[in-house]
Motif scaffolding. Structure first.
Motif, PDB file in Angstrom:
ATOM      1  N   VAL A 165       0.862  -1.183   0.000  1.00  0.00           N
ATOM      2  CA  VAL A 165       0.000   0.000   0.000  1.00  0.00           C
ATOM      3  C   VAL A 165       0.896   1.230   0.000  1.00  0.00           C
ATOM      4  O   VAL A 165       1.816   1.328   0.822  1.00  0.00           O
ATOM      5  CB  VAL A 165      -0.933   0.023   1.225  1.00  0.00           C
ATOM      6  CG1 VAL A 165      -1.637   1.365   1.342  1.00  0.00           C
ATOM      7  CG2 VAL A 165      -1.969  -1.087   1.124  1.00  0.00           C
ATOM      8  N   VAL A 166       0.673   2.131  -0.942  1.00  0.00           N
ATOM      9  CA  VAL A 166       1.445   3.366  -1.051  1.00  0.00           C
ATOM     10  C   VAL A 166       0.665   4.480  -0.365  1.00  0.00           C
ATOM     11  O   VAL A 166      -0.522   4.676  -0.633  1.00  0.00           O
ATOM     12  CB  VAL A 166       1.703   3.728  -2.529  1.00  0.00           C
ATOM     13  CG1 VAL A 166       2.516   5.013  -2.628  1.00  0.00           C
ATOM     14  CG2 VAL A 166       2.415   2.579  -3.235  1.00  0.00           C
ATOM     15  N   MET A 167       1.335   5.198   0.537  1.00  0.00           N
ATOM     16  CA  MET A 167       0.730   6.335   1.230  1.00  0.00           C
ATOM     17  C   MET A 167       1.596   7.551   0.943  1.00  0.00           C
ATOM     18  O   MET A 167       2.657   7.733   1.549  1.00  0.00           O
ATOM     19  CB  MET A 167       0.623   6.059   2.725  1.00  0.00           C
ATOM     20  CG  MET A 167      -0.169   4.794   3.061  1.00  0.00           C
ATOM     21  SD  MET A 167      -0.329   4.476   4.827  1.00  0.00           S
ATOM     22  CE  MET A 167      -1.434   5.819   5.290  1.00  0.00           C
ATOM     23  N   PRO A 224       6.122  -1.278   8.284  1.00  0.00           N
ATOM     24  CA  PRO A 224       5.405  -2.564   8.347  1.00  0.00           C
ATOM     25  C   PRO A 224       3.936  -2.408   8.020  1.00  0.00           C
ATOM     26  O   PRO A 224       3.271  -1.454   8.448  1.00  0.00           O
ATOM     27  CB  PRO A 224       5.613  -3.006   9.801  1.00  0.00           C
ATOM     28  CG  PRO A 224       6.880  -2.332  10.219  1.00  0.00           C
ATOM     29  CD  PRO A 224       6.888  -1.012   9.511  1.00  0.00           C
ATOM     30  N   GLY A 225       3.392  -3.364   7.239  1.00  0.00           N
ATOM     31  CA  GLY A 225       1.987  -3.327   6.857  1.00  0.00           C
ATOM     32  C   GLY A 225       1.187  -4.365   7.616  1.00  0.00           C
ATOM     33  O   GLY A 225       1.664  -4.969   8.583  1.00  0.00           O
ATOM     34  N   ALA A 268       4.229  -4.395   2.968  1.00  0.00           N
ATOM     35  CA  ALA A 268       4.714  -3.177   3.625  1.00  0.00           C
ATOM     36  C   ALA A 268       3.838  -2.006   3.224  1.00  0.00           C
ATOM     37  O   ALA A 268       3.060  -2.079   2.254  1.00  0.00           O
ATOM     38  CB  ALA A 268       6.174  -2.901   3.237  1.00  0.00           C
ATOM     39  N   LEU A 269       3.975  -0.923   3.978  1.00  0.00           N
ATOM     40  CA  LEU A 269       3.456   0.375   3.571  1.00  0.00           C
ATOM     41  C   LEU A 269       4.618   1.155   2.974  1.00  0.00           C
ATOM     42  O   LEU A 269       5.710   1.204   3.549  1.00  0.00           O
ATOM     43  CB  LEU A 269       2.868   1.143   4.766  1.00  0.00           C
ATOM     44  CG  LEU A 269       1.740   0.464   5.541  1.00  0.00           C
ATOM     45  CD1 LEU A 269       1.274   1.363   6.681  1.00  0.00           C
ATOM     46  CD2 LEU A 269       0.581   0.127   4.627  1.00  0.00           C
ATOM     47  N   VAL A 270       4.399   1.762   1.826  1.00  0.00           N
ATOM     48  CA  VAL A 270       5.431   2.501   1.118  1.00  0.00           C
ATOM     49  C   VAL A 270       5.141   3.993   1.254  1.00  0.00           C
ATOM     50  O   VAL A 270       4.079   4.464   0.819  1.00  0.00           O
ATOM     51  CB  VAL A 270       5.480   2.090  -0.369  1.00  0.00           C
ATOM     52  CG1 VAL A 270       6.487   2.938  -1.129  1.00  0.00           C
ATOM     53  CG2 VAL A 270       5.820   0.612  -0.501  1.00  0.00           C
TER      54      VAL A 270
END
Length: 755
Positions: A132-134, A156-157, A163-165
């Motif tokens: 997931v890209v934020m 960490p996702g 992961a969170l990017v």
């Protein structure tokens, strides 16, 4: 009697996914082995037939795939680097549209993507894992299907992504979307353009009905759809595909397409629908359930539909096991099962005394609603009483709104005026659906609060199962069916009182809105000043209903974070609403735009130093002072721009502090030297970042903390609670007490809680 072996096949697959996704690793393995041993032993000892081996095989297969997915995610180098908070370079392909959400410090772009190349810590990996890209609001927006490279910090996702990017640089576009993505995006744009000249709500609802594009829908209207059980119309569902592809097949037969070519046409229609609605897992799930519904409409449809449902559930969970723990999958599968298994029986019962078309119109939404009610209650804490009636009334307009909306978009690709003409009936149909949603939500008891605990949900499930057994008898007799209908109408039209609530002499209520603020100051009988509206319109509306508030002469929004303004629609809809004031800092911009969309105007800035009387409430605005800065580095500017109010009701002095942080609190301590109050609304949900010297100097007898249960922020901080208690304040928290109401009785200030 339908063949239930296929249903058992799907149920086995679902259980297999849940064992792995819900239980921890060794427990999941042990649970799976226990089920396998039990079934095999039962077959060998002839406790049950060998037919159980098929569901067992489905269980093992899906459990294996789910376990493999988890292993691939947990052992990915991306996951390991995310645990270290590494800054890396990633190449990723965008797999979803961008959603803009309000973050703690401003708007964020949120999208899903697959990482195909990773560079970090002097190494390079080629992989294929979901993330997931934020990204910040200013990051260039990327269309679905784009491949790009960017530097980013990994975080960490959850269990579904590696992961969170969090991008830290400007993205470099490697390749644009493929031709089919461009074509799908062109259709979606054309649908919007075809209805762009219509009423605001209609022009947003038509794209939602056609391809699930509900990003611009008014939050208050979306709340009405939830209350009336029409939310499924706002997302891509099996209904969308059934209508679109079913219309395509009818058109194909009309022009002479027969045999295998008709099946090919249906397959093309399904593929086109998936691409147009974005080929995300939720869309694939909706397409599968829609295909099952199409099968169920054909010859020997019930039997074939039931078999198709079992196979569809198995196939979807083999494709993506994580669907098993999503609400959309559960609702789709249960609704389809209800329509296939329950609706025919109930239709036949109704046909004893009603025409067939009436029996089918009533039995289908009723069966879907009963099948989905426990899951809906688990998600919302409510049971809708108007859902069946609302779906029944809306149903005639859904098909023309969906089919003609898509036809208008396709026609608009050829010639814009053609698209506008074709889509006009779609907008009219959408207007009818909107009217139904608003009517249903305005019914006094449109929904009843049920709760989301194990016992309430277990009781509701038992009631639904009993209704399945009793429905054929009740529906088969006009006397019992009409009596039940009349009873339901009476319950809906007569709002049930809440015994002992609101308590006598109440002056201030802190609504339990979860992680957010929603304060209510009593201005007179049925009248109140509302300070902040929480994150959820449904919850805020329910709290005001419990307090019997019908008029809100003043709404003050301390700042524009979503947890303070997201529920504004629940305050103003259905009540006499007066002035809406807010802080002068219009950040985050998304929150300010949402408030303007709900209220229809830009809120009036709260005037510093102004003292006024609103009914029985005296209010003074004591912050933000003109010229006050954003605060210390690391603090939130929107938080420090919160409107702070000093109020007095029935002799009780109350300080409402919004989310001001330590530097703003220190400034208030200087401005309001020697201030003493009876009630303190603790700033920022009890964050650990406070000016404790000032807060404890106020001499408050009551300290109120509006905070969400099991929140991720650690609110309220134990040290803060201990300091307030040591200073003589009685601390009340919404996560523990529910609604907290300050009351005055015989000159004494007390608290009632629970609502």
């Amino acid at each position: 009697m339908p063949d239930l072996r296929a249903i058992a096949l799907g149920a086995g697959a679902w259980v297999g996914a849940l064992l792995v996704l819900v239980l921890p690793g060794w427990a999941a393995l042990g649970g799976t082995c226990a089920v396998v041993v039990l079934v095999l032993a039962g077959v060998l000892r002839r406790w049950w037939t060998a037919a159980w081996l098929a569901p067992l095989a489905a269980l093992v297969a899906v459990a294996g795939v789910a376990a493999l997915h988890q292993v691939l995610l947990t052992t990915s180098p991306l996951t390991a680097l995310a645990q270290q908070g590494a800054v890396v370079t990633v190449r990723l392909e965008v797999t979803s549209d961008v959603r803009v959400v309000a973050g703690q410090y401003g708007d964020l772009q949120v999208l899903r993507a697959d990482v195909t190349r990773l560079e970090g810590r002097a190494r390079t990996w080629r992989l294929d894992v979901p993330v997931v890209v934020m990204a910040p609001a200013e990051w260039p927006r990327q269309p679905l299907g784009t491949t790009l490279a960017t530097t980013a910090r990994l975080v960490p996702g959850d269990d579904d992504v590696a992961a969170l990017v969090r991008p830290t640089g400007v993205p470099r576009v490697i390749s644009g979307p493929d031709a089919w993505w461009d074509a799908a995006a062109a259709v979606r744009r054309a649908v919007r353009e075809a209805v762009s000249g219509r009423d605001e709500d209609a022009r947003e609802l038509v794209p939602a009905l056609v391809v699930g594009d509900d990003g611009g829908l008014d939050p208050g209207l979306a709340d009405d759809f939830r209350t009336t059980g029409l939310t499924h119309l706002l997302a891509v569902s099996g209904t969308n595909l059934t209508l679109v592809v079913g219309s395509l097949l009818v058109l194909g037969r009309w022009v002479g397409v027969r045999g295998p070519w008709l099946y090919a046409l249906g397959a093309i229609g399904i593929a086109g629908f998936v691409l147009t609605a974005r080929a995300e897992p939720s869309v694939v799930r909706a397409a599968a359930m829609g295909a099952v519904a199409l099968v169920g409409m054909g010859r020997n449809g019930r039997s074939r539909g039931v078999r198709g449902l079992g196979v569809a559930v198995l196939g979807l969970l083999l494709f993506r096991p994580q669907l098993a723990v999503t609400a959309g999958f559960a609702l789709s599968a249960l609704a389809t099962a209800g329509i296939l298994l329950l609706a025919p029986v109930w239709r036949d019962a109704l046909m004893r005394w009603t025409p067939r078309w009436v029996a089918e119109a009533v039995s289908v939404p009723l069966a879907a609603q009963v099948a989905c009610t426990p899951v809906v209650a688990a998600l919302s804490g409510q049971v809708s009483l108007v859902a069946v009636a609302a779906n029944l009334l809306a149903a005639p307009a859904v098909a023309p709104a969906t089919v003609l909306g898509l036809a208008g978009g396709l026609g608009g690709l050829l010639w814009v005026p053609l698209g506008v003409v074709v889509a006009a009936p779609a907008a009219w149909s959408a207007g009818w659906i909107i009217a139904v949603a608003r009517w249903g939500a305005s019914v006094p008891t449109a929904a009843v609060d049920w709760g989301t605990g194990p016992l309430p949900l277990a009781a509701l499930t038992v009631l639904c199962l009993l209704s399945v057994l009793l429905a054929p008898r009740l529906l088969g007799r006009p006397s019992s069916a009409l009596a039940c209908t009349g009873l339901l109408v009476v319950v809906m039209l007569a709002r049930p009182p809440t015994p002992g609530w609101p308590p006598e002499g109440w002056v201030l209520a802190m609504c339990d809105v979860g992680q957010g603020d929603g304060l209510v100051l009593r201005a007179g009988p049925g009248s109140a000043v509302v300070v902040d509206a929480g994150p959820d319109p449904v919850v805020m509306d329910a709290c005001l209903d419990r307090l019997e508030v019908t008029s809100v002469p003043l709404v003050v929004l301390t700042h524009f974070h979503a947890d303070h303004v997201g529920g504004l629609a629940g305050v103003v809809d259905g009540r006499e609403a007066g002035t809406i004031e807010a802080t002068g800092l219009l950040e985050p911009a998304g929150g300010a735009r949402a408030v303007e969309a709900v209220s229809g105007r830009v809120p009036t800035p709260a005037a510093y130093g102004l003292t006024r009387r609103v009914g029985e409430v005296t209010l003074q605005t004591v912050w933000p002072r003109p010229g006050a800065g954003a605060g210390d580095a690391g603090e939130s500017a929107p938080n420090n721009a919160s409107v702070v109010l000093l109020a007095e009701v029935a002799g009780v002095r109350v300080l409402l502090t919004g989310d001001v942080e330590p530097s703003a609190q220190a400034a208030l301590a200087r401005d309001l030297g020697g201030l003493r109050v009876d009630v303190l609304k603790v700033p920022h949900h009890g964050s650990r970042h406070q000016d404790l010297d000032w807060l404890t100097s106020l001499g408050a007898r009551l300290a109120l903390v509006s905070v969400g249960e099991d929140n991720d922020y650690g609110h309220p901080a134990p040290d803060l609670v201990a300091a307030l208690a040591a200073a003589g304040a009685e601390v009340w928290r919404t996560d523990l007490a529910g609604d907290v109401v300050v009351v005055v009785s015989d000159g004494e200030v007390g608290v009632a809680a629970g609502g």
